[in-house]
Design a protein around this motif. Structure first.
Motif, short mmCIF file in Angstrom:
data_model
loop_
_atom_site.label_atom_id
_atom_site.label_comp_id
_atom_site.label_asym_id
_atom_site.label_seq_id
_atom_site.Cartn_x
_atom_site.Cartn_y
_atom_site.Cartn_z
N VAL A 1 5.57 3.86 5.45
CA VAL A 1 5.93 2.17 6.09
C VAL A 1 6.44 1.40 5.43
O VAL A 1 4.60 1.41 4.07
CB VAL A 1 4.48 1.79 7.24
CG1 VAL A 1 4.02 1.22 7.79
CG2 VAL A 1 4.55 3.87 8.23
N ILE A 2 6.82 0.45 5.70
CA ILE A 2 6.64 -0.82 4.77
C ILE A 2 6.78 -1.74 5.21
O ILE A 2 6.17 -2.11 6.25
CB ILE A 2 8.12 -1.05 4.16
CG1 ILE A 2 9.27 0.26 3.02
CG2 ILE A 2 8.34 -2.75 3.72
CD1 ILE A 2 10.43 -0.39 2.53
N GLU A 3 5.52 -2.42 4.51
CA GLU A 3 4.47 -3.74 5.14
C GLU A 3 5.57 -4.81 4.26
O GLU A 3 5.70 -5.37 3.80
CB GLU A 3 3.40 -4.32 4.00
CG GLU A 3 2.54 -2.56 4.34
CD GLU A 3 0.80 -2.52 4.49
OE1 GLU A 3 0.58 -2.31 3.38
OE2 GLU A 3 -0.08 -3.90 4.45
N GLY B 1 -3.86 2.06 1.52
CA GLY B 1 -4.15 3.34 2.46
C GLY B 1 -5.26 3.29 3.69
O GLY B 1 -5.66 2.00 3.31
N ARG B 2 -4.56 2.83 4.58
CA ARG B 2 -5.47 2.38 6.05
C ARG B 2 -6.20 3.35 6.70
O ARG B 2 -5.76 4.10 7.20
CB ARG B 2 -4.10 1.44 6.91
CG ARG B 2 -3.50 0.74 6.87
CD ARG B 2 -4.14 -0.53 5.75
NE ARG B 2 -3.56 -1.58 6.42
CZ ARG B 2 -2.68 -2.58 5.46
NH1 ARG B 2 -2.88 -0.87 4.03
NH2 ARG B 2 -2.47 -3.25 5.48
N GLN B 3 -6.91 3.36 6.60
CA GLN B 3 -8.49 4.00 6.99
C GLN B 3 -8.98 3.49 9.21
O GLN B 3 -8.86 1.76 8.78
CB GLN B 3 -9.36 4.46 6.25
CG GLN B 3 -10.07 5.77 6.99
CD GLN B 3 -9.39 6.91 6.40
OE1 GLN B 3 -8.71 6.90 5.48
NE2 GLN B 3 -10.18 7.78 6.97
N LYS C 1 0.71 4.05 3.90
CA LYS C 1 -0.24 5.37 3.88
C LYS C 1 -1.83 5.64 5.02
O LYS C 1 -2.41 6.07 4.19
CB LYS C 1 -0.64 5.36 1.98
CG LYS C 1 0.37 5.11 1.51
CD LYS C 1 -0.62 4.65 0.37
CE LYS C 1 0.53 4.69 -1.19
NZ LYS C 1 -0.41 4.69 -2.38
N SER C 2 -0.74 5.72 5.83
CA SER C 2 -1.60 6.51 7.16
C SER C 2 -1.57 7.10 8.55
O SER C 2 -0.42 6.71 8.89
CB SER C 2 -2.25 4.61 7.42
OG SER C 2 -3.05 5.13 8.75
N HIS D 1 0.73 18.78 -0.80
CA HIS D 1 0.77 17.80 -1.14
C HIS D 1 0.87 16.79 -0.17
O HIS D 1 1.62 17.28 0.79
CB HIS D 1 1.91 17.23 -1.95
CG HIS D 1 2.35 19.00 -3.54
ND1 HIS D 1 1.31 18.32 -4.12
CD2 HIS D 1 2.91 20.10 -3.71
CE1 HIS D 1 1.86 19.63 -5.22
NE2 HIS D 1 2.22 19.91 -4.52
N TYR D 2 0.43 16.04 0.72
CA TYR D 2 -0.10 14.76 1.54
C TYR D 2 1.40 14.28 2.08
O TYR D 2 1.72 14.37 3.18
CB TYR D 2 -0.91 14.08 1.41
CG TYR D 2 -0.92 13.31 2.30
CD1 TYR D 2 -0.11 12.31 2.93
CD2 TYR D 2 -2.50 13.01 3.28
CE1 TYR D 2 -1.07 11.25 3.64
CE2 TYR D 2 -3.20 12.66 4.32
CZ TYR D 2 -2.39 11.57 4.50
OH TYR D 2 -2.76 11.13 5.60
#
Length: 325
Positions: A244-246, A193-195, A141-142, A129-130
């Motif tokens: 990480v909270i934006e 999520g950031r790619q 999510k990165s 699980h990621y």
């Protein structure tokens, strides 16, 4: 999809900061510009004989790019990444990375061979699980990718699993980008999520907000300096092993105590919660002399109380329980 009821919005980076001691090469490398991408992914390395013959000046050498990446990764070790996990090649290259690869240019492979990696980030790929991990995240999510720890099957494949065949890139001038020159240095997951992709020829970063938007390419120095500023100002709020909270739209709320957090109801991640995390971090020296272990110990104590109490029953989108990553 991301719930719109939360205070956080997708962070659109506004790069405007530069590394003071890094300059573009005095003698730039002359290269041909990118060929147009080819849909079938088989002959994507081919260049047109007529349409793309003019010279292109690469603003950074591979060594320059490695220095820029190293500076940013070193910065992360002063915050929520462990300095012990940042590994550098003991020779001119990493022996676990092959000398060539069918889906990467020689220039891209040179960068992969010389750049440092955070050792623990590769473990995320081995977990069922990621999210079940205590590793540090780069962005929402990165995770950073550790290319030296990827299995040989990654390099033996006919295509890059981090770059979809239908994904097209352009540089800041609107010219097509050859995917062979593109390195995905941060892997995102799920919506929002950031790619993150680095074009080693143009020296630009393209950020893909999964299922939301692809941001315009930005010079790599500007990109990393802007990201540093988001961390320093706690517009991005990280914590080892937690999401990480934006918090771009969360105003500064001054000193917030544990009691104010515990007195709330509902999901963790309100403006008060974010201001509390900021308060904890700043009391522990953020950003210039951050005592990470002490700060995260205080965070964990409060999160354990939340998990055990009534509020923990409603933990949702911005869950910061000990199992989150």
């Amino acid at each position: 999809a991301l719930p719109i009821s939360h205070s956080y919005t997708l962070l659109l980076l506004s790069p405007r900061y530069y590394l003071p001691n890094l300059h573009r090469p005095t003698h730039p490398v002359m290269c041909r510009p990118h060929p147009p991408p080819i849909d079938d992914g088989v002959n994507a390395n081919l260049e047109s004989d007529d349409d793309y013959e003019s010279d292109f000046v690469a603003p950074y050498t591979p060594s320059d790019l490695v220095a820029i990446i190293t500076d940013f990764y070193t910065f992360l070790t002063t915050l929520h990444f462990s300095a012990e996990d940042l590994k550098f090649p003991t020779t001119s290259s990493w022996p676990s990375i092959p000398s060539s690869c069918t889906f990467k240019s020689a220039r891209a492979m040179k960068v992969l061979h010389q750049m440092p990696y955070f050792e623990d980030t590769s473990l995320a790929r081995q977990l069922p699980h990621y999210e079940d991990t205590s590793l540090a995240l780069l962005h929402y999510k990165s995770r950073l990718i550790d290319y030296r720890s990827l299995p040989p099957s990654y390099y033996d494949a006919g295509e890059d699993e981090y770059i979809y065949l239908n994904k097209m890139f352009e540089d800041s001038e609107g010219r097509p980008v050859d995917r062979h020159d593109v390195i995905c240095f941060a892997e995102g997951r799920e919506s929002g999520g950031r790619q993150m992709f680095l074009d080693v020829l143009t020296g630009e970063v393209t950020e893909d907000i999964i299922r939301c938007d692809i941001l315009s390419p930005v010079d790599v120095v500007e990109y990393f300096e802007a990201l540093k500023e988001e961390y320093r100002s706690l517009t991005l709020v990280p914590c080892t092993g937690r999401q990480v909270i934006e918090a771009k739209n969360v105003k500064e709320g001054g000193e917030v105590g544990r009691g104010e957090v515990m007195s709330q109801e509902g999901d963790f991640g309100t403006d008060v919660d974010v201001c509390w995390v900021r308060s904890v971090y700043r009391r522990h020296g953020w950003p210039d002399a951050f005592r990470r272990e002490e700060a995260e110990r205080e965070i964990s104590e409060v999160m354990a109380e939340i998990d055990a109490g009534e509020r923990g029953k409603d933990v949702g989108w911005y869950e910061w329980s000990d199992s989150t990553g």
